[in-house]
Write a protein that holds these residues in place. Sequence first.
Motif, PDB file in Angstrom:
ATOM      1  N   PHE A  81       0.819  -1.205   0.000  1.00  0.00           N
ATOM      2  CA  PHE A  81       0.000   0.000   0.000  1.00  0.00           C
ATOM      3  C   PHE A  81       0.857   1.262   0.000  1.00  0.00           C
ATOM      4  O   PHE A  81       0.435   2.297  -0.514  1.00  0.00           O
ATOM      5  N   LEU A 163     -10.841   3.955   2.075  1.00  0.00           N
ATOM      6  CA  LEU A 163     -11.542   3.278   0.991  1.00  0.00           C
ATOM      7  C   LEU A 163     -10.582   2.676  -0.033  1.00  0.00           C
ATOM      8  O   LEU A 163     -10.951   1.792  -0.796  1.00  0.00           O
ATOM      9  N   LEU A 164      -9.336   3.159  -0.042  1.00  0.00           N
ATOM     10  CA  LEU A 164      -8.351   2.668  -0.991  1.00  0.00           C
ATOM     11  C   LEU A 164      -7.485   1.540  -0.419  1.00  0.00           C
ATOM     12  O   LEU A 164      -6.597   1.043  -1.101  1.00  0.00           O
ATOM     13  N   HIS A 165      -7.762   1.104   0.801  1.00  0.00           N
ATOM     14  CA  HIS A 165      -7.038  -0.026   1.398  1.00  0.00           C
ATOM     15  C   HIS A 165      -7.655  -1.319   0.863  1.00  0.00           C
ATOM     16  O   HIS A 165      -8.352  -2.039   1.568  1.00  0.00           O
ATOM     17  N   ASN A 166      -7.389  -1.574  -0.393  1.00  0.00           N
ATOM     18  CA  ASN A 166      -7.991  -2.691  -1.095  1.00  0.00           C
ATOM     19  C   ASN A 166      -6.966  -3.240  -2.078  1.00  0.00           C
ATOM     20  O   ASN A 166      -6.182  -2.476  -2.653  1.00  0.00           O
ATOM     21  N   PHE A 167      -6.988  -4.537  -2.308  1.00  0.00           N
ATOM     22  CA  PHE A 167      -6.063  -5.150  -3.260  1.00  0.00           C
ATOM     23  C   PHE A 167      -6.149  -4.495  -4.632  1.00  0.00           C
ATOM     24  O   PHE A 167      -5.140  -4.316  -5.312  1.00  0.00           O
ATOM     25  N   TRP A 168      -7.332  -4.101  -5.044  1.00  0.00           N
ATOM     26  CA  TRP A 168      -7.517  -3.540  -6.386  1.00  0.00           C
ATOM     27  C   TRP A 168      -6.846  -2.184  -6.532  1.00  0.00           C
ATOM     28  O   TRP A 168      -6.502  -1.787  -7.644  1.00  0.00           O
ATOM     29  N   MET A 169      -6.620  -1.499  -5.430  1.00  0.00           N
ATOM     30  CA  MET A 169      -5.899  -0.225  -5.490  1.00  0.00           C
ATOM     31  C   MET A 169      -4.456  -0.453  -5.928  1.00  0.00           C
ATOM     32  O   MET A 169      -3.846   0.397  -6.566  1.00  0.00           O
ATOM     33  N   HIS A 172      -5.124  -1.670  -9.966  1.00  0.00           N
ATOM     34  CA  HIS A 172      -6.033  -0.941 -10.852  1.00  0.00           C
ATOM     35  C   HIS A 172      -5.401   0.265 -11.536  1.00  0.00           C
ATOM     36  O   HIS A 172      -5.433   0.373 -12.767  1.00  0.00           O
TER      37      HIS A 172
END
Length: 192
Positions: A81, A163-169, A172
């Motif tokens: 991240f 909201l950006l603590h996601n694998f897709w961040m 993507h």
Amino acid sequence: MYLLGTFLIVTAFAMAMLAVGSYALVIRGNRSALMYGRFGVYATLGAMVMAWTLLLTLFIARRFDFEYVNSYSSSDLDFFFTVAASWAGQPGSFMIWVLFGCIASSFLVQRSKHFEPYVLATLMLVQGALLVFVLILNPFKPLLDATTGLPTMPADGRGLNPLLHNFWMIIHPPILFVGYALSTVPFAFAVG
């Protein structure tokens, strides 16, 4: 670091304009300018690789004394991240867009055959325009204290939006900007 990062961005812009000017001379019949155009393409790529490496280094080293790093990173972020935070804002997004565009341009140097001057002049003009945005947004700006106007070194950054603590961040934006960069290739062929 501000001066080094800004120097690399300005160098990339200057080399992109060298490529555009040299390819314009090739189009007008000066075949000897072809090597300068190719040099400009490769030098732009080299400067952008160095600038991107510097930006990633600032994020990994947690240099919160830079405005961009302070705005999108914090000491509690995982490594992936922390890397993803480097493209979470506009300056980093434009930088990765230019980097992928420069990689695409360097692949087209030998592959575009007799269209090379037309295609690469257009591509490098687009890279130059994007580099103007990178220079305006400059991700290497130091963080200044609001009251004194002097550089400051906070203990921690504001961090990445939850909201950006996601694998897709993580995957993507690079995939999206590869698409943006590669979409300029057919555009350059069409204009060329």
